[in-house]
Design a protein around this motif. Sequence first.
Motif, PDB file in Angstrom:
ATOM      1  N   ARG A  72       0.937  -1.232   0.060  1.00 19.22           N
ATOM      2  CA  ARG A  72       0.118   0.020  -0.245  1.00 19.22           C
ATOM      3  C   ARG A  72       0.777   1.248   0.086  1.00 19.22           C
ATOM      4  O   ARG A  72       1.756   1.090   0.716  1.00 19.22           O
ATOM      5  CB  ARG A  72      -0.950   0.201   1.206  1.00 19.22           C
ATOM      6  CG  ARG A  72      -1.755  -1.311   1.347  1.00 19.22           C
ATOM      7  CD  ARG A  72      -2.574  -1.296   2.545  1.00 19.22           C
ATOM      8  NE  ARG A  72      -3.525  -2.267   2.808  1.00 19.22           N
ATOM      9  CZ  ARG A  72      -3.795  -2.508   3.840  1.00 19.22           C
ATOM     10  NH1 ARG A  72      -3.853  -1.829   5.026  1.00 19.22           N
ATOM     11  NH2 ARG A  72      -4.542  -3.582   4.277  1.00 19.22           N
ATOM     12  N   TYR A  73       0.429   2.144  -0.794  1.00 15.83           N
ATOM     13  CA  TYR A  73       1.186   3.641  -0.693  1.00 15.83           C
ATOM     14  C   TYR A  73       0.537   4.415   0.263  1.00 15.83           C
ATOM     15  O   TYR A  73      -0.657   4.883   0.068  1.00 15.83           O
ATOM     16  CB  TYR A  73       0.946   3.991  -2.362  1.00 15.83           C
ATOM     17  CG  TYR A  73       2.062   5.274  -2.517  1.00 15.83           C
ATOM     18  CD1 TYR A  73       3.679   4.923  -2.400  1.00 15.83           C
ATOM     19  CD2 TYR A  73       1.733   6.450  -2.901  1.00 15.83           C
ATOM     20  CE1 TYR A  73       4.319   5.951  -2.772  1.00 15.83           C
ATOM     21  CE2 TYR A  73       2.727   7.341  -3.104  1.00 15.83           C
ATOM     22  CZ  TYR A  73       4.127   7.168  -3.187  1.00 15.83           C
ATOM     23  OH  TYR A  73       4.660   8.015  -3.365  1.00 15.83           O
ATOM     24  N   GLU A  74       1.006   4.545   1.329  1.00 20.35           N
ATOM     25  CA  GLU A  74       0.574   5.194   2.475  1.00 20.35           C
ATOM     26  C   GLU A  74       1.758   6.434   3.186  1.00 20.35           C
ATOM     27  O   GLU A  74       2.482   6.395   2.697  1.00 20.35           O
ATOM     28  CB  GLU A  74       0.490   4.460   3.626  1.00 20.35           C
ATOM     29  CG  GLU A  74      -0.854   3.518   3.306  1.00 20.35           C
ATOM     30  CD  GLU A  74      -0.795   2.256   4.509  1.00 20.35           C
ATOM     31  OE1 GLU A  74      -1.895   1.556   4.474  1.00 20.35           O
ATOM     32  OE2 GLU A  74       0.119   2.007   5.178  1.00 20.35           O
ATOM     33  N   LYS A  75       0.967   7.206   3.791  1.00 14.96           N
ATOM     34  CA  LYS A  75       1.869   8.105   4.543  1.00 14.96           C
ATOM     35  C   LYS A  75       2.528   7.547   5.608  1.00 14.96           C
ATOM     36  O   LYS A  75       1.917   6.667   6.481  1.00 14.96           O
ATOM     37  CB  LYS A  75       1.098   9.456   5.134  1.00 14.96           C
ATOM     38  CG  LYS A  75       0.820  10.397   3.949  1.00 14.96           C
ATOM     39  CD  LYS A  75       0.267  11.508   4.488  1.00 14.96           C
ATOM     40  CE  LYS A  75      -0.114  12.474   3.421  1.00 14.96           C
ATOM     41  NZ  LYS A  75      -0.652  13.753   3.712  1.00 14.96           N
ATOM     42  N   GLY A  76       3.882   7.616   5.657  1.00 15.67           N
ATOM     43  CA  GLY A  76       4.604   6.985   6.879  1.00 15.67           C
ATOM     44  C   GLY A  76       4.685   7.948   8.014  1.00 15.67           C
ATOM     45  O   GLY A  76       3.830   8.845   8.267  1.00 15.67           O
ATOM     46  N   ALA A  77       5.519   7.756   8.695  1.00 19.42           N
ATOM     47  CA  ALA A  77       5.715   8.483  10.206  1.00 19.42           C
ATOM     48  C   ALA A  77       6.065   9.759  10.095  1.00 19.42           C
ATOM     49  O   ALA A  77       5.677  10.659  10.911  1.00 19.42           O
ATOM     50  CB  ALA A  77       6.444   7.844  11.168  1.00 19.42           C
ATOM     51  N   THR A  78       6.897  10.100   8.916  1.00 23.25           N
ATOM     52  CA  THR A  78       7.287  11.432   8.663  1.00 23.25           C
ATOM     53  C   THR A  78       6.327  12.251   8.024  1.00 23.25           C
ATOM     54  O   THR A  78       6.621  13.509   7.607  1.00 23.25           O
ATOM     55  CB  THR A  78       8.493  11.257   7.737  1.00 23.25           C
ATOM     56  OG1 THR A  78       8.376  10.865   6.658  1.00 23.25           O
ATOM     57  CG2 THR A  78       9.668  10.704   8.728  1.00 23.25           C
ATOM     58  N   THR A  85       4.089  -2.742   3.418  1.00 20.24           N
ATOM     59  CA  THR A  85       3.964  -4.118   3.051  1.00 20.24           C
ATOM     60  C   THR A  85       3.094  -4.837   3.984  1.00 20.24           C
ATOM     61  O   THR A  85       3.352  -4.656   5.478  1.00 20.24           O
ATOM     62  CB  THR A  85       5.170  -4.826   2.742  1.00 20.24           C
ATOM     63  OG1 THR A  85       5.668  -4.234   1.699  1.00 20.24           O
ATOM     64  CG2 THR A  85       4.634  -6.202   2.484  1.00 20.24           C
ATOM     65  N   TYR A  86       1.890  -5.206   3.769  1.00 24.57           N
ATOM     66  CA  TYR A  86       1.065  -6.076   4.769  1.00 24.57           C
ATOM     67  C   TYR A  86       1.100  -7.530   4.151  1.00 24.57           C
ATOM     68  O   TYR A  86       1.025  -7.821   2.981  1.00 24.57           O
ATOM     69  CB  TYR A  86      -0.227  -5.514   4.879  1.00 24.57           C
ATOM     70  CG  TYR A  86      -0.350  -4.187   5.441  1.00 24.57           C
ATOM     71  CD1 TYR A  86      -0.783  -3.765   6.590  1.00 24.57           C
ATOM     72  CD2 TYR A  86      -0.147  -2.970   4.507  1.00 24.57           C
ATOM     73  CE1 TYR A  86      -0.929  -2.675   7.202  1.00 24.57           C
ATOM     74  CE2 TYR A  86      -0.136  -1.624   5.144  1.00 24.57           C
ATOM     75  CZ  TYR A  86      -0.575  -1.626   6.532  1.00 24.57           C
ATOM     76  OH  TYR A  86      -0.428  -0.206   6.941  1.00 24.57           O
ATOM     77  N   ILE A  87       1.047  -8.366   5.292  1.00 23.92           N
ATOM     78  CA  ILE A  87       0.656  -9.813   4.884  1.00 23.92           C
ATOM     79  C   ILE A  87      -0.410 -10.370   5.875  1.00 23.92           C
ATOM     80  O   ILE A  87      -0.800  -9.945   6.795  1.00 23.92           O
ATOM     81  CB  ILE A  87       2.194 -10.511   5.240  1.00 23.92           C
ATOM     82  CG1 ILE A  87       2.617 -10.432   6.786  1.00 23.92           C
ATOM     83  CG2 ILE A  87       3.160 -10.214   4.545  1.00 23.92           C
ATOM     84  CD1 ILE A  87       3.640 -11.012   7.240  1.00 23.92           C
ATOM     85  N   ARG A  88      -0.739 -11.509   5.322  1.00 25.10           N
ATOM     86  CA  ARG A  88      -1.797 -12.196   5.876  1.00 25.10           C
ATOM     87  C   ARG A  88      -1.675 -14.012   5.263  1.00 25.10           C
ATOM     88  O   ARG A  88      -1.117 -14.084   4.401  1.00 25.10           O
ATOM     89  CB  ARG A  88      -3.087 -11.863   5.675  1.00 25.10           C
ATOM     90  CG  ARG A  88      -3.808 -12.101   4.428  1.00 25.10           C
ATOM     91  CD  ARG A  88      -5.284 -11.579   4.228  1.00 25.10           C
ATOM     92  NE  ARG A  88      -5.714 -11.874   2.895  1.00 25.10           N
ATOM     93  CZ  ARG A  88      -6.956 -11.457   2.487  1.00 25.10           C
ATOM     94  NH1 ARG A  88      -7.656 -10.738   3.299  1.00 25.10           N
ATOM     95  NH2 ARG A  88      -7.109 -11.865   1.019  1.00 25.10           N
ATOM     96  N   LEU A  89      -2.377 -14.778   6.325  1.00 26.92           N
ATOM     97  CA  LEU A  89      -2.172 -16.216   5.690  1.00 26.92           C
ATOM     98  C   LEU A  89      -3.185 -16.146   4.713  1.00 26.92           C
ATOM     99  O   LEU A  89      -4.267 -15.525   4.707  1.00 26.92           O
ATOM    100  CB  LEU A  89      -2.864 -16.918   7.021  1.00 26.92           C
ATOM    101  CG  LEU A  89      -1.815 -16.955   8.352  1.00 26.92           C
ATOM    102  CD1 LEU A  89      -2.693 -17.815   9.157  1.00 26.92           C
ATOM    103  CD2 LEU A  89      -0.638 -17.591   7.568  1.00 26.92           C
ATOM    104  N   THR A  90      -3.263 -17.116   3.779  1.00 26.37           N
ATOM    105  CA  THR A  90      -4.111 -17.063   2.738  1.00 26.37           C
ATOM    106  C   THR A  90      -5.378 -17.927   3.024  1.00 26.37           C
ATOM    107  O   THR A  90      -5.279 -18.597   4.174  1.00 26.37           O
ATOM    108  CB  THR A  90      -3.502 -18.234   1.503  1.00 26.37           C
ATOM    109  OG1 THR A  90      -3.166 -19.387   2.144  1.00 26.37           O
ATOM    110  CG2 THR A  90      -2.326 -17.532   0.820  1.00 26.37           C
ATOM    111  N   ASP A  91      -6.467 -17.474   2.483  1.00 29.58           N
ATOM    112  CA  ASP A  91      -8.076 -17.807   2.769  1.00 29.58           C
ATOM    113  C   ASP A  91      -7.724 -19.377   2.347  1.00 29.58           C
ATOM    114  O   ASP A  91      -7.568 -19.697   1.314  1.00 29.58           O
ATOM    115  CB  ASP A  91      -8.884 -16.935   1.878  1.00 29.58           C
ATOM    116  CG  ASP A  91     -10.121 -17.453   2.429  1.00 29.58           C
ATOM    117  OD1 ASP A  91     -10.474 -18.153   3.368  1.00 29.58           O
ATOM    118  OD2 ASP A  91     -11.301 -17.014   1.756  1.00 29.58           O
TER     119      ASP A  91
END
Length: 99
Positions: A72-78, A85-91
């Motif tokens: 995801r293109y998001e604003k960081g802490a600065t 990058t986000y992860i999850r177990l596959t469905d």
Amino acid sequence: MATPTAVHTPALASSTSISDRAFRVFYALAMELEQGWVPVPRIAAQLNMTSHQIRLPLAELRAAGIVERERRYEKGATGRPTWHTYIRLTDDTTTEAAA
């Protein structure tokens, strides 16, 4: 009398030929199962590792079809936009449908 231990046997590692470190990442991610998409730094912090140290184990899990990722293109802490990058177990339903 046997004393109980807190060591988890990497049964998944023996069946899918993934490394012990990848199994540890899988286990930490399984503990966050209810959260859905989890940021990579959170999993790395749980394992006392950096985000760079879990890159190879994540690649192993992705190759085995156990984990999926989303960038995801998001604003960081600065306040500046950056990739996260986000992860999850596959469905299970998608993996059963593919088989």
